[in-house]
Design a protein around this motif. Sequence first.
Motif, PDB file in Angstrom:
ATOM      1  N   ALA A 173       0.855  -1.192   0.000  1.00  0.00           N
ATOM      2  CA  ALA A 173       0.000   0.000   0.000  1.00  0.00           C
ATOM      3  C   ALA A 173       0.891   1.242   0.000  1.00  0.00           C
ATOM      4  O   ALA A 173       2.074   1.174   0.372  1.00  0.00           O
ATOM      5  CB  ALA A 173      -0.896  -0.006   1.237  1.00  0.00           C
ATOM      6  N   PRO A 174       0.386   2.396  -0.433  1.00  0.00           N
ATOM      7  CA  PRO A 174       1.210   3.616  -0.494  1.00  0.00           C
ATOM      8  C   PRO A 174       1.939   3.928   0.810  1.00  0.00           C
ATOM      9  O   PRO A 174       3.120   4.289   0.792  1.00  0.00           O
ATOM     10  CB  PRO A 174       0.184   4.698  -0.860  1.00  0.00           C
ATOM     11  CG  PRO A 174      -0.851   3.970  -1.647  1.00  0.00           C
ATOM     12  CD  PRO A 174      -0.961   2.620  -0.994  1.00  0.00           C
ATOM     13  N   TYR A 175       1.237   3.797   1.951  1.00  0.00           N
ATOM     14  CA  TYR A 175       1.908   4.123   3.205  1.00  0.00           C
ATOM     15  C   TYR A 175       2.993   3.101   3.535  1.00  0.00           C
ATOM     16  O   TYR A 175       4.047   3.448   4.079  1.00  0.00           O
ATOM     17  CB  TYR A 175       0.912   4.208   4.353  1.00  0.00           C
ATOM     18  CG  TYR A 175       1.588   4.530   5.667  1.00  0.00           C
ATOM     19  CD1 TYR A 175       2.091   5.805   5.909  1.00  0.00           C
ATOM     20  CD2 TYR A 175       1.779   3.552   6.644  1.00  0.00           C
ATOM     21  CE1 TYR A 175       2.752   6.105   7.092  1.00  0.00           C
ATOM     22  CE2 TYR A 175       2.434   3.843   7.833  1.00  0.00           C
ATOM     23  CZ  TYR A 175       2.922   5.123   8.052  1.00  0.00           C
ATOM     24  OH  TYR A 175       3.581   5.411   9.216  1.00  0.00           O
ATOM     25  N   GLN A 176       2.749   1.833   3.198  1.00  0.00           N
ATOM     26  CA  GLN A 176       3.765   0.808   3.423  1.00  0.00           C
ATOM     27  C   GLN A 176       5.015   1.104   2.598  1.00  0.00           C
ATOM     28  O   GLN A 176       6.141   0.876   3.049  1.00  0.00           O
ATOM     29  CB  GLN A 176       3.201  -0.569   3.079  1.00  0.00           C
ATOM     30  CG  GLN A 176       2.098  -1.028   4.019  1.00  0.00           C
ATOM     31  CD  GLN A 176       1.397  -2.277   3.533  1.00  0.00           C
ATOM     32  OE1 GLN A 176       1.463  -2.625   2.344  1.00  0.00           O
ATOM     33  NE2 GLN A 176       0.701  -2.943   4.431  1.00  0.00           N
ATOM     34  N   ARG A 177       4.823   1.617   1.395  1.00  0.00           N
ATOM     35  CA  ARG A 177       5.960   2.010   0.566  1.00  0.00           C
ATOM     36  C   ARG A 177       6.734   3.160   1.207  1.00  0.00           C
ATOM     37  O   ARG A 177       7.969   3.182   1.189  1.00  0.00           O
ATOM     38  CB  ARG A 177       5.486   2.422  -0.835  1.00  0.00           C
ATOM     39  CG  ARG A 177       4.898   1.276  -1.646  1.00  0.00           C
ATOM     40  CD  ARG A 177       4.474   1.765  -3.028  1.00  0.00           C
ATOM     41  NE  ARG A 177       3.847   0.688  -3.782  1.00  0.00           N
ATOM     42  CZ  ARG A 177       3.401   0.807  -5.026  1.00  0.00           C
ATOM     43  NH1 ARG A 177       3.502   1.980  -5.648  1.00  0.00           N
ATOM     44  NH2 ARG A 177       2.842  -0.216  -5.648  1.00  0.00           N
ATOM     45  N   LEU A 178       6.005   4.118   1.762  1.00  0.00           N
ATOM     46  CA  LEU A 178       6.659   5.246   2.436  1.00  0.00           C
ATOM     47  C   LEU A 178       7.512   4.751   3.591  1.00  0.00           C
ATOM     48  O   LEU A 178       8.666   5.175   3.759  1.00  0.00           O
ATOM     49  CB  LEU A 178       5.611   6.237   2.939  1.00  0.00           C
ATOM     50  CG  LEU A 178       6.161   7.396   3.797  1.00  0.00           C
ATOM     51  CD1 LEU A 178       7.062   8.302   2.962  1.00  0.00           C
ATOM     52  CD2 LEU A 178       5.026   8.194   4.434  1.00  0.00           C
ATOM     53  N   VAL A 179       6.950   3.842   4.392  1.00  0.00           N
ATOM     54  CA  VAL A 179       7.702   3.292   5.526  1.00  0.00           C
ATOM     55  C   VAL A 179       8.973   2.610   5.033  1.00  0.00           C
ATOM     56  O   VAL A 179      10.064   2.815   5.582  1.00  0.00           O
ATOM     57  CB  VAL A 179       6.831   2.307   6.319  1.00  0.00           C
ATOM     58  CG1 VAL A 179       7.675   1.555   7.348  1.00  0.00           C
ATOM     59  CG2 VAL A 179       5.691   3.037   7.021  1.00  0.00           C
TER      60      VAL A 179
ATOM     61  N   THR B  74       5.268  -3.645   9.441  1.00  0.00           N
ATOM     62  CA  THR B  74       4.407  -2.840   8.576  1.00  0.00           C
ATOM     63  C   THR B  74       4.012  -3.538   7.285  1.00  0.00           C
ATOM     64  O   THR B  74       2.856  -3.472   6.866  1.00  0.00           O
ATOM     65  CB  THR B  74       5.102  -1.498   8.233  1.00  0.00           C
ATOM     66  OG1 THR B  74       5.386  -0.787   9.445  1.00  0.00           O
ATOM     67  CG2 THR B  74       4.218  -0.627   7.352  1.00  0.00           C
TER      68      THR B  74
ATOM     69  N   THR C  18      11.304  14.301   7.351  1.00  0.00           N
ATOM     70  CA  THR C  18      10.346  13.398   6.702  1.00  0.00           C
ATOM     71  C   THR C  18       9.826  12.368   7.692  1.00  0.00           C
ATOM     72  O   THR C  18       8.624  12.075   7.742  1.00  0.00           O
ATOM     73  CB  THR C  18      11.011  12.685   5.510  1.00  0.00           C
ATOM     74  OG1 THR C  18      11.483  13.656   4.584  1.00  0.00           O
ATOM     75  CG2 THR C  18      10.027  11.758   4.818  1.00  0.00           C
TER      76      THR C  18
ATOM     77  N   ARG D  61       5.755  12.527   8.581  1.00  0.00           N
ATOM     78  CA  ARG D  61       4.907  11.580   7.861  1.00  0.00           C
ATOM     79  C   ARG D  61       4.753  10.219   8.523  1.00  0.00           C
ATOM     80  O   ARG D  61       3.808   9.494   8.222  1.00  0.00           O
ATOM     81  CB  ARG D  61       5.481  11.362   6.448  1.00  0.00           C
ATOM     82  CG  ARG D  61       5.565  12.630   5.609  1.00  0.00           C
ATOM     83  CD  ARG D  61       4.189  13.165   5.252  1.00  0.00           C
ATOM     84  NE  ARG D  61       3.382  12.172   4.573  1.00  0.00           N
ATOM     85  CZ  ARG D  61       3.455  11.937   3.251  1.00  0.00           C
ATOM     86  NH1 ARG D  61       4.289  12.642   2.498  1.00  0.00           N
ATOM     87  NH2 ARG D  61       2.694  11.024   2.698  1.00  0.00           N
ATOM     88  N   MET D  62       5.653   9.843   9.400  1.00  0.00           N
ATOM     89  CA  MET D  62       5.653   8.484   9.919  1.00  0.00           C
ATOM     90  C   MET D  62       4.739   8.339  11.137  1.00  0.00           C
ATOM     91  O   MET D  62       4.575   9.264  11.926  1.00  0.00           O
ATOM     92  CB  MET D  62       7.075   8.070  10.320  1.00  0.00           C
ATOM     93  CG  MET D  62       8.056   8.073   9.165  1.00  0.00           C
ATOM     94  SD  MET D  62       7.681   6.779   7.952  1.00  0.00           S
ATOM     95  CE  MET D  62       8.144   5.344   8.896  1.00  0.00           C
ATOM     96  N   LYS D  63       4.148   7.176  11.257  1.00  0.00           N
ATOM     97  CA  LYS D  63       3.380   6.825  12.439  1.00  0.00           C
ATOM     98  C   LYS D  63       3.758   5.402  12.836  1.00  0.00           C
ATOM     99  O   LYS D  63       4.332   4.649  12.044  1.00  0.00           O
ATOM    100  CB  LYS D  63       1.878   6.920  12.160  1.00  0.00           C
ATOM    101  CG  LYS D  63       1.408   6.085  10.976  1.00  0.00           C
ATOM    102  CD  LYS D  63      -0.052   6.366  10.673  1.00  0.00           C
ATOM    103  CE  LYS D  63      -0.516   5.549   9.452  1.00  0.00           C
ATOM    104  NZ  LYS D  63      -1.930   5.846   9.086  1.00  0.00           N
TER     105      LYS D  63
END
Length: 486
Positions: free
Chosen positions: A20-26, A152, A211, A215-217
């Motif tokens: 998922a997009p957020y998983q990619r960010l992580v 994640t 960053t 953006r991170m949680k």
Amino acid sequence: MANLSDNSSPSAKGWWSQLAPYQRLVFIVATLAWLFDCLDQQLFNLARSPAMKSLLGDQQIINLFGKVPIAAGALATSIFVIGWATGGMIFGSLGDRYGRAKMLSVTVLLYSIATGLSALSVSFTDFAVYRFLTGLGVGGVFGLAVALVADTVPSHVRPRALGVLQSFSAVGNVAAGFIGLTIALTAIGEHENYWKWLFVIGALPAFLVATIQLRMKEPPAWTESRDRAIAQGKRSGSYRDLFGHATWRRHALLGMVLSCAGVIGLWGIGVFSSDLVGDIVTHNLTQAGATAGELNKGKQLWMSLNLLTFNVGAFAGMLLFTRIAEALGRKKAFAMFFAGSLVVTIFVFQMIGKLNGRFDILWMAPLMGFFHLSVFAGFSIYLPELFPTRLRATGVSFCYNVGRYLAALGPFTLGALAAKFGKDAQELAVKGAPADIAPNALAALKSVAKIDAFRDAASWMCLIFLLGIIVLPFLPETKGQPLPED
């Protein structure tokens, strides 16, 4: 709340497209944190020798405790590695207790600031303090980044994602090689204090912190584990809980031994291949009548090429290790690559510089990097599979970093062996030399004796890789198994 790592798919192909997009960010942020961490490590390896010469002159010996003479470069490396081990132990526990993302931002900021301060050093003492502080930050990143990604991404792509994360450490190392080459090929490389620029560049990852913070949680898996532990009266990030549970204690101690083989092998032997290359190049250029400026540039050039090619091989080795670990299992992959590390290290250290002069570096260094760093992909894949979520960063950091306290002895051991072999070899060289030998020729004989002594010392030390093979039968195979919980 659903655990993001519980999703499943019949295929692990195209793993990136399944995030998922957020998983990619992580994944991207964690990978960049580790990439810049490794960039910092390798910039230090390139800067160590010229920094010691700049700060201490030709007499680069520190009398530890006022009476124990130790090579300043080895002592600086050991101080850095001790800081690394300490930071890993501290921040791994804090990551389980207060959050992986939060602590990751702290560690990146710490090593970035301390690296920048290293460029301002005016003595060995403040240089050593800055390197210890850098080590604290550097040591915390691996366990936090690995635990963050493991908690994640979906479980069926976790091994591939973690293997690729570790592979990008080689990208950071290669970047350091290019930076070193750039300095060597410009006027900067002619100046005595060019090493300061290496540390200035190493401070740039501080920008990544913004960053992470914005953006991170924290992963839902970590949040759920924390709440569950509180409800059950258990403690997250507790070393008492880690060693109070029979299974986790066994995994921690055996995982530590496994990690020691790779960590000591790399930091006690592998990173000093650049020093061997530097000595060979210095000897060759001195024989050719090079000036001091040409010696500086030539040494920096070939040390950077060694680092660059070593890590090109490492990148390929870590990707292959990941595939083999997925196909054959973690333990078989470790056995294959530890055995390869032993054989290849002896071959490279004994033969480098003897076949085609400096140019055999271009294929020998990547061969050694292929095996030396490949097992670190295994650590990123395997260690998170040994511990529950509430102790994952703690356990991974313990295994990966406690061995660095032992690895800190590696430079001393290598230095002591090289000094002993070198003294004996130089005495034999002097005895066998004609009485009327010219001073330059005698110096050349001693230089060759020193290089050969370094080769022999490293060849004996690489027996540490056998430790990684010996411990494997006592460890569990985790291929195809879900992450453990308690």
